[in-house]
Design a protein around this motif. Structure first.
Motif, PDB file in Angstrom:
ATOM      1  N   PHE A  71      -3.852   8.885 -33.011  1.00 22.28           N
ATOM      2  CA  PHE A  71      -2.925   7.836 -33.430  1.00 22.28           C
ATOM      3  C   PHE A  71      -1.515   8.409 -33.538  1.00 22.28           C
ATOM      4  CE2 PHE A  71      -0.911   4.718 -36.188  1.00 22.28           C
ATOM      5  CZ  PHE A  71      -1.482   3.516 -35.780  1.00 22.28           C
ATOM      6  N   ALA A  72      -1.406   9.589 -34.172  1.00 22.88           N
ATOM      7  CA  ALA A  72      -0.096  10.227 -34.320  1.00 22.88           C
ATOM      8  C   ALA A  72       0.477  10.610 -32.961  1.00 22.88           C
ATOM      9  CB  ALA A  72      -0.225  11.462 -35.214  1.00 22.88           C
ATOM     10  N   ARG A  73      -0.378  11.078 -32.055  1.00 24.79           N
ATOM     11  CA  ARG A  73       0.081  11.422 -30.703  1.00 24.79           C
ATOM     12  C   ARG A  73       0.636  10.194 -29.991  1.00 24.79           C
ATOM     13  NH1 ARG A  73      -1.678  15.981 -27.706  1.00 24.79           N
ATOM     14  NH2 ARG A  73      -2.835  17.546 -28.919  1.00 24.79           N
ATOM     15  N   LEU A  74      -0.048   9.052 -30.145  1.00 27.44           N
ATOM     16  CA  LEU A  74       0.408   7.834 -29.482  1.00 27.44           C
ATOM     17  C   LEU A  74       1.726   7.353 -30.079  1.00 27.44           C
ATOM     18  CD1 LEU A  74       0.160   5.583 -27.466  1.00 27.44           C
ATOM     19  CD2 LEU A  74      -1.491   4.444 -28.972  1.00 27.44           C
ATOM     20  N   VAL A  75       1.862   7.437 -31.395  1.00 25.93           N
ATOM     21  CA  VAL A  75       3.130   7.055 -32.022  1.00 25.93           C
ATOM     22  C   VAL A  75       4.266   7.903 -31.456  1.00 25.93           C
ATOM     23  CG1 VAL A  75       4.442   7.041 -34.183  1.00 25.93           C
ATOM     24  CG2 VAL A  75       2.091   6.180 -34.147  1.00 25.93           C
ATOM     25  N   ALA A  76       4.029   9.224 -31.368  1.00 29.16           N
ATOM     26  CA  ALA A  76       5.061  10.115 -30.822  1.00 29.16           C
ATOM     27  C   ALA A  76       5.369   9.770 -29.370  1.00 29.16           C
ATOM     28  CB  ALA A  76       4.600  11.562 -30.944  1.00 29.16           C
ATOM     29  N   TYR A  77       4.327   9.452 -28.608  1.00 30.27           N
ATOM     30  CA  TYR A  77       4.525   9.090 -27.196  1.00 30.27           C
ATOM     31  C   TYR A  77       5.350   7.804 -27.084  1.00 30.27           C
ATOM     32  CZ  TYR A  77       3.344   7.361 -22.517  1.00 30.27           C
ATOM     33  OH  TYR A  77       3.409   6.854 -21.237  1.00 30.27           O
ATOM     34  N   LEU A  80      -4.231   5.662 -23.388  1.00 25.70           N
ATOM     35  CA  LEU A  80      -5.571   5.848 -23.950  1.00 25.70           C
ATOM     36  C   LEU A  80      -6.571   6.343 -22.911  1.00 25.70           C
ATOM     37  CD1 LEU A  80      -5.760   2.657 -26.198  1.00 25.70           C
ATOM     38  CD2 LEU A  80      -5.881   5.019 -27.013  1.00 25.70           C
ATOM     39  N   GLY A  81      -6.343   6.006 -21.646  1.00 24.56           N
ATOM     40  CA  GLY A  81      -7.273   6.406 -20.592  1.00 24.56           C
ATOM     41  C   GLY A  81      -6.841   7.607 -19.789  1.00 24.56           C
ATOM     42  N   THR A  82      -5.720   8.246 -20.167  1.00 22.82           N
ATOM     43  CA  THR A  82      -5.203   9.398 -19.428  1.00 22.82           C
ATOM     44  C   THR A  82      -5.550  10.686 -20.149  1.00 22.82           C
ATOM     45  OG1 THR A  82      -3.336   8.094 -18.600  1.00 22.82           O
ATOM     46  CG2 THR A  82      -3.134  10.498 -18.492  1.00 22.82           C
TER      47      THR A  82
END
Length: 382
Positions: free
Chosen positions: A110-116, A150-152
């Motif tokens: 979740f944190a990785r996606l927020v940063a992305y 999410l799929g990469t």
């Protein structure tokens, strides 16, 4: 401003729309509305004014909350419109766990996606103002961006969506195993306290096993459900009568496999307006019964002994009145739901000779039900 910065763990100059939105939602809506003008001025002074579209959306959302007309979905959608909040449920039905229920992997991803997403906002690939004003194209692009992430695979090879789902599965299986182990220990305690232990009725078992072998050789329901419950699709039917009977009886309490997949089955599930078949209804009911309900129902039957009525209605009542499990007070709807689940159980029990045609517990059922539950709940390693 100090509160917002503390909540976000960033200085004012680095705060994002998401940081401000989450901080505003962390206090009563009335307090947030009163603080909004001062907060906006403080952000401007810090050189991070955000945008008019954001502040207007914040005022609108907080006002709706204060008026009691905003839904949870409305609020979630507003936070997502900040451009850096992951979508709670994507179009492909990936669902993030609630914040207080995330494991280490979900928290990390979740944190990785927020940063992305923050990087994509900086790069101009996400337009938060368009999201805030409800632009459908912007929303679709936002969803697609997250689906793709999410799929990469990450540099370490993990695929974020699969990693989160795997962690959730592991947590679910661990909770299931813990519940099963507790139910097994309680079953063994209850059986050890019986004043008289059930004895194997050899003649009844032999007759029931003979009927069962003939039934399992037939096509259609209920033979196909009993084969699936016992896992006989992947292994041969045992030659030993006790082994055969216990395998099927245990399978009713804990189905080993599902019916074989096929094109016709997929079409049936795709037909939302159609009725479930007898097979699908039975398996769905068996899988919906909790360990506690099995424990309470079977414990009551073995204490009462052969000759007790074991109809679906009676099973529901025995479970509701059980002192072996913690259960809230049951209303008529709860009893009806439990009765509906046990209609499939009692029907299958009849084929096994656990109950007779009048739905009365037999000596075979008295002996075999606790052994079947113990078999279903005992780990294969034991």
């Amino acid at each position: 401003m100090d509160f917002v910065c503390a909540q976000a763990g960033r200085p004012a100059s680095a705060l994002t729309r998401r940081d401000v939105a989450r901080a505003l939602l962390a206090v009563p809506s009335g307090v947030a509305l009163v603080a909004l003008p001062d907060l906006r001025r403080a952000m401007m002074s810090a050189g991070n004014p955000l945008s008019l579209a954001f502040w207007e959306s914040a005022k609108s959302t907080l006002s709706s909350i204060e008026a009691g007309v905003a839904t949870v979905g409305d609020v979630q959608r507003w936070v997502e419109s900040t451009g850096t909040e992951p979508i709670l449920m994507t179009p492909s039905y990936f669902v993030w766990p609630e914040e207080d229920e995330r494991g280490p992997v979900a928290t990390e991803m979740f944190a990785r996606l927020v940063a992305y997403l923050e990087e994509r906002v900086e790069a101009g690939e996400i337009d938060p103002d368009a999201l805030a004003t409800g632009d459908q194209d912007a929303r679709a692009a936002y969803e697609e961006l997250q689906e793709r992430w999410l799929g990469t695979p990450l540099p370490d090879g993990r695929v974020p969506g699969f990693a989160v789902s795997d962690e959730q599965d592991e947590e679910l299986f661990a909770a299931w195993d813990e519940e099963e182990a507790f139910a097994l220990s309680e079953l063994r305690r209850i059986m050890a306290e019986l004043p008289k232990q059930p004895e194997l009725p050899v003649a009844e078992l032999t007759a029931a096993a003979g009927r069962l072998r003939a039934l399992l050789a037939l096509p259609g329901y209920p033979a196909n459900v009993l084969r699936a419950c016992a896992g006989f699709g992947d292994r041969p039917v045992p030659d030993d009568d006790v082994e055969l009977w216990l395998a099927v009886a245990a399978g009713v309490a804990g189905p080993i496999s599902d019916l074989s997949d096929g094109e016709d089955m997929l079409e049936e599930f795709a037909d939302l307006d159609g009725d479930l078949s007898d097979e699908d209804t039975a398996l769905a009911n068996l899988c919906a019964i909790q360990h506690a309900d099995w424990l309470a129902g079977v414990a009551a039957l073995v204490r009462l002994g052969p000759g007790v009525l074991a109809s679906p209605e009676r099973m529901a009542r025995l479970i509701a009145e059980s002192e072996d499990i913690d259960i809230d007070e049951q209303d008529d709807d709860d009893l009806d739901a439990t009765e509906g689940l046990f209609e499939s159980v009692v029907s299958l029990w009849r084929h096994l000779g656990i109950v007779d045609q009048d739905e009365v517990l037999t000596p075979l059922g008295w002996w075999g039900l606790p052994k079947a539950l113990e078999r279903a709940w005992t780990p294969s390693s034991e």
